[in-house]
Design a protein around this motif. Structure first.
Motif, PDB file in Angstrom:
ATOM      1  N   SER A  62      -2.169 -42.604  17.510  1.00  0.00           N
ATOM      2  CA  SER A  62      -1.898 -42.318  18.929  1.00  0.00           C
ATOM      3  C   SER A  62      -2.801 -43.153  19.824  1.00  0.00           C
ATOM      4  O   SER A  62      -3.305 -42.679  20.838  1.00  0.00           O
ATOM      5  CB  SER A  62      -2.095 -40.829  19.234  1.00  0.00           C
ATOM      6  OG  SER A  62      -1.240 -40.052  18.458  1.00  0.00           O
ATOM      7  N   PHE A  63      -3.008 -44.398  19.435  1.00  0.00           N
ATOM      8  CA  PHE A  63      -3.871 -45.304  20.196  1.00  0.00           C
ATOM      9  C   PHE A  63      -3.020 -46.410  20.813  1.00  0.00           C
ATOM     10  O   PHE A  63      -2.426 -47.206  20.102  1.00  0.00           O
ATOM     11  CB  PHE A  63      -4.947 -45.898  19.291  1.00  0.00           C
ATOM     12  CG  PHE A  63      -5.895 -46.807  20.015  1.00  0.00           C
ATOM     13  CD1 PHE A  63      -6.823 -46.288  20.918  1.00  0.00           C
ATOM     14  CD2 PHE A  63      -5.852 -48.173  19.826  1.00  0.00           C
ATOM     15  CE1 PHE A  63      -7.693 -47.114  21.606  1.00  0.00           C
ATOM     16  CE2 PHE A  63      -6.723 -49.019  20.500  1.00  0.00           C
ATOM     17  CZ  PHE A  63      -7.641 -48.481  21.394  1.00  0.00           C
ATOM     18  N   PRO A  64      -2.959 -46.461  22.150  1.00  0.00           N
ATOM     19  CA  PRO A  64      -2.072 -47.407  22.824  1.00  0.00           C
ATOM     20  C   PRO A  64      -2.594 -48.832  22.949  1.00  0.00           C
ATOM     21  O   PRO A  64      -1.851 -49.739  23.290  1.00  0.00           O
ATOM     22  CB  PRO A  64      -1.941 -46.796  24.219  1.00  0.00           C
ATOM     23  CG  PRO A  64      -3.276 -46.149  24.446  1.00  0.00           C
ATOM     24  CD  PRO A  64      -3.677 -45.604  23.091  1.00  0.00           C
ATOM     25  N   THR A 114      -5.728 -53.726  20.351  1.00  0.00           N
ATOM     26  CA  THR A 114      -4.478 -53.665  19.588  1.00  0.00           C
ATOM     27  C   THR A 114      -3.963 -52.235  19.480  1.00  0.00           C
ATOM     28  O   THR A 114      -4.691 -51.348  19.038  1.00  0.00           O
ATOM     29  CB  THR A 114      -4.698 -54.231  18.167  1.00  0.00           C
ATOM     30  OG1 THR A 114      -5.227 -55.554  18.287  1.00  0.00           O
ATOM     31  CG2 THR A 114      -3.405 -54.252  17.383  1.00  0.00           C
ATOM     32  N   PRO A 115      -2.704 -51.985  19.881  1.00  0.00           N
ATOM     33  CA  PRO A 115      -2.126 -50.639  19.731  1.00  0.00           C
ATOM     34  C   PRO A 115      -2.071 -50.216  18.262  1.00  0.00           C
ATOM     35  O   PRO A 115      -1.774 -51.027  17.384  1.00  0.00           O
ATOM     36  CB  PRO A 115      -0.709 -50.789  20.299  1.00  0.00           C
ATOM     37  CG  PRO A 115      -0.771 -51.987  21.190  1.00  0.00           C
ATOM     38  CD  PRO A 115      -1.782 -52.906  20.549  1.00  0.00           C
ATOM     39  N   ARG A 116      -2.376 -48.948  18.012  1.00  0.00           N
ATOM     40  CA  ARG A 116      -2.306 -48.359  16.667  1.00  0.00           C
ATOM     41  C   ARG A 116      -1.564 -47.023  16.790  1.00  0.00           C
ATOM     42  O   ARG A 116      -2.201 -45.968  16.878  1.00  0.00           O
ATOM     43  CB  ARG A 116      -3.704 -48.132  16.114  1.00  0.00           C
ATOM     44  CG  ARG A 116      -4.573 -49.372  16.152  1.00  0.00           C
ATOM     45  CD  ARG A 116      -4.908 -49.863  14.781  1.00  0.00           C
ATOM     46  NE  ARG A 116      -5.909 -50.915  14.854  1.00  0.00           N
ATOM     47  CZ  ARG A 116      -5.638 -52.192  14.617  1.00  0.00           C
ATOM     48  NH1 ARG A 116      -4.433 -52.564  14.314  1.00  0.00           N
ATOM     49  NH2 ARG A 116      -6.586 -53.093  14.679  1.00  0.00           N
ATOM     50  N   PRO A 117      -0.236 -47.079  16.832  1.00  0.00           N
ATOM     51  CA  PRO A 117       0.566 -45.865  17.051  1.00  0.00           C
ATOM     52  C   PRO A 117       0.284 -44.738  16.058  1.00  0.00           C
ATOM     53  O   PRO A 117       0.347 -43.570  16.418  1.00  0.00           O
ATOM     54  CB  PRO A 117       2.011 -46.358  16.916  1.00  0.00           C
ATOM     55  CG  PRO A 117       1.938 -47.833  17.166  1.00  0.00           C
ATOM     56  CD  PRO A 117       0.584 -48.274  16.691  1.00  0.00           C
ATOM     57  N   PHE A 122     -11.368 -37.820  21.581  1.00  0.00           N
ATOM     58  CA  PHE A 122     -11.255 -37.682  20.129  1.00  0.00           C
ATOM     59  C   PHE A 122     -10.147 -36.688  19.790  1.00  0.00           C
ATOM     60  O   PHE A 122      -9.424 -36.845  18.825  1.00  0.00           O
ATOM     61  CB  PHE A 122     -12.599 -37.228  19.547  1.00  0.00           C
ATOM     62  CG  PHE A 122     -12.609 -37.105  18.052  1.00  0.00           C
ATOM     63  CD1 PHE A 122     -12.649 -38.236  17.250  1.00  0.00           C
ATOM     64  CD2 PHE A 122     -12.586 -35.862  17.439  1.00  0.00           C
ATOM     65  CE1 PHE A 122     -12.670 -38.131  15.863  1.00  0.00           C
ATOM     66  CE2 PHE A 122     -12.611 -35.744  16.060  1.00  0.00           C
ATOM     67  CZ  PHE A 122     -12.646 -36.878  15.276  1.00  0.00           C
ATOM     68  N   THR A 123     -10.013 -35.661  20.637  1.00  0.00           N
ATOM     69  CA  THR A 123      -8.991 -34.636  20.424  1.00  0.00           C
ATOM     70  C   THR A 123      -7.708 -34.949  21.204  1.00  0.00           C
ATOM     71  O   THR A 123      -6.777 -34.149  21.193  1.00  0.00           O
ATOM     72  CB  THR A 123      -9.518 -33.255  20.873  1.00  0.00           C
ATOM     73  OG1 THR A 123      -9.853 -33.313  22.264  1.00  0.00           O
ATOM     74  CG2 THR A 123     -10.736 -32.836  20.065  1.00  0.00           C
ATOM     75  N   ARG A 124      -7.679 -36.086  21.897  1.00  0.00           N
ATOM     76  CA  ARG A 124      -6.552 -36.507  22.746  1.00  0.00           C
ATOM     77  C   ARG A 124      -6.211 -35.428  23.776  1.00  0.00           C
ATOM     78  O   ARG A 124      -5.060 -35.112  24.013  1.00  0.00           O
ATOM     79  CB  ARG A 124      -5.323 -36.886  21.921  1.00  0.00           C
ATOM     80  CG  ARG A 124      -5.480 -38.120  21.067  1.00  0.00           C
ATOM     81  CD  ARG A 124      -5.753 -39.363  21.919  1.00  0.00           C
ATOM     82  NE  ARG A 124      -5.712 -40.592  21.142  1.00  0.00           N
ATOM     83  CZ  ARG A 124      -6.779 -41.198  20.644  1.00  0.00           C
ATOM     84  NH1 ARG A 124      -7.972 -40.664  20.824  1.00  0.00           N
ATOM     85  NH2 ARG A 124      -6.661 -42.324  19.978  1.00  0.00           N
TER      86      ARG A 124
END
Length: 129
Positions: free
Chosen positions: A65-67, A59-62, A20-22
């Motif tokens: 920050s989701f690849p 599906t990527p969601r830039p 969640f915090t990457r």
């Protein structure tokens, strides 16, 4: 931070960078209302199930920050989403040492253990539940 076995929370994945915090860890913070605490190894069944219930993890969601994920990736997933998939027969494997202890408020340890893909140094915790 503690894992579901009572030990130090271990890294879940950094390629792709999860959490969640990457941070690479399944840290559950007060801002994380979804409890992204289950360190799961993605399977095609799990990803397709989630897509079918409206949780697109492919599906990527830039902008977030989701690849986009594929089978084999480790990802911190929402506890109720993992449980939903498990109940549908699509539960993804779980890395116990990297799964946050707060997940136990939603998913019983015995259920997580049935899907465990890691073996901790101290296996005594695996017999409790």
């Amino acid at each position: 931070m503690r894992n579901v076995l009572g030990g130090e929370l271990q890294e879940c994945g950094i390629d792709p960078m999860t959490g969640f915090t990457r941070s690479g860890r399944c840290e559950v913070t007060p801002d994380d209302l979804g409890v992204h605490g289950v360190c799961a190894v993605m399977t095609e069944d799990f990803l397709q199930h989630q897509l079918g219930v409206g949780n697109d993890l492919v599906t990527p969601r830039p902008m977030w920050s989701f690849p986009g994920l594929r089978a084999g990736d480790r990802w911190c997933v929402v506890a109720v989403r993992w449980l939903q998939a498990q109940r549908a027969g699509c539960g993804a494997p779980v890395v116990l040492a990297s799964t946050h202890e707060s997940v136990l408020e939603v998913v019983p340890l015995t259920l997580l253990q049935q899907h465990a893909v890691d073996v901790p140094d101290d296996v005594s915790g695996l017999t409790h539940g």
